[in-house]
Enzyme design. Structure first.
Site, short mmCIF file in Angstrom:
data_model
loop_
_atom_site.label_atom_id
_atom_site.label_comp_id
_atom_site.label_asym_id
_atom_site.label_seq_id
_atom_site.Cartn_x
_atom_site.Cartn_y
_atom_site.Cartn_z
N LYS A 47 10.37 26.97 39.07
CA LYS A 47 10.70 25.62 39.52
C LYS A 47 9.70 24.56 39.01
CE LYS A 47 13.05 27.25 43.68
NZ LYS A 47 13.06 27.16 45.16
N TYR A 65 23.22 24.49 43.64
CA TYR A 65 22.90 24.56 45.06
C TYR A 65 24.06 24.13 45.95
CZ TYR A 65 18.10 25.63 43.86
OH TYR A 65 16.96 26.25 43.39
N PHE A 117 18.76 19.32 53.91
CA PHE A 117 17.76 19.32 52.83
C PHE A 117 18.37 19.28 51.43
CE2 PHE A 117 18.50 23.78 53.97
CZ PHE A 117 18.83 24.33 52.73
N ARG A 142 13.32 39.97 44.29
CA ARG A 142 13.17 39.34 45.60
C ARG A 142 11.87 39.82 46.27
NH1 ARG A 142 16.80 35.96 46.72
NH2 ARG A 142 16.60 35.95 48.98
N THR A 178 10.09 33.05 51.44
CA THR A 178 10.24 31.63 51.09
C THR A 178 9.05 30.83 51.58
OG1 THR A 178 12.64 31.86 51.23
CG2 THR A 178 11.77 29.63 51.31
N ARG A 232 5.00 33.95 45.46
CA ARG A 232 4.88 32.82 46.39
C ARG A 232 3.54 32.83 47.12
NH1 ARG A 232 11.17 33.16 48.03
NH2 ARG A 232 11.96 31.70 46.45
N ASN A 289 8.23 26.22 46.34
CA ASN A 289 7.87 27.64 46.42
C ASN A 289 7.92 28.36 45.08
OD1 ASN A 289 10.62 28.09 46.02
ND2 ASN A 289 11.02 28.51 48.18
N HIS A 316 12.97 30.82 42.17
CA HIS A 316 14.26 31.16 42.77
C HIS A 316 14.70 32.48 42.17
CE1 HIS A 316 18.55 31.08 43.77
NE2 HIS A 316 18.73 31.50 42.52
N GLU A 362 25.18 32.69 38.54
CA GLU A 362 24.01 31.89 38.18
C GLU A 362 23.63 32.07 36.71
OE1 GLU A 362 21.98 31.67 42.63
OE2 GLU A 362 21.12 33.05 41.17
#
Length: 140
Positions: A11, A51, A59, A87, A93, A104, A114, A117, A128
């Protein structure tokens, strides 16, 4: 366990701090191969589509604004149980709740910023990946 693919985004908070290499090192250390990768500037339309599942959440607008605030690195990762493995290596998160050694825990600035993704399921990963990569861009 089967070889599978998952989707990853490094990100804007990660690209801004120039830590994409450090994150890639953790991905590879976990036994995942980066079989496609490119640095892009996500458009508002791409972020809203990506998203869309959160469209009704309070949010959503802030998330979209964050994702278009700077470059991101989109990736396809491959390996045994890649979705669950990634993951695990991403961590919770909330970075304060993430396990030591996770991306993270080491790099996230906050719950919102964070750093990464990752797809949550095989069907999500397919959708995706297809949003950002054509088949000939993925080299296993």
């Amino acid at each position: 366990m089967a070889i599978e693919r998952t989707f990853s985004i490094l990100k804007p908070d990660a690209t801004e701090r120039n830590i994409t290499g450090a994150i890639n090192a953790l991905i590879e250390k976990a036994g995942l191969r980066i079989v496609a990768q490119k640095r892009i500037r996500m458009t508002r339309e791409q972020a809203e589509t990506f998203y869309a599942v959160h469209k009704e959440r309070p949010f959503f607008g802030e998330l979209v604004d964050f994702m278009i605030s700077g470059p991101v690195v989109v990736q396809v990762l491959e390996g045994e149980g890649a979705i669950a493995k990634y993951r695990d290596v991403m961590g919770a998160t909330d970075p304060s709740k993430a396990a030591d050694g996770t991306i993270r825990k080491a790099h996230a600035k906050s719950i919102g910023e964070n750093s990464v993704h990752g797809s949550d399921a095989a069907e999500t990963a397919k959708i995706e990946i297809a949003q950002f990569f054509s088949g000939n861009e993925i080299v296993g």
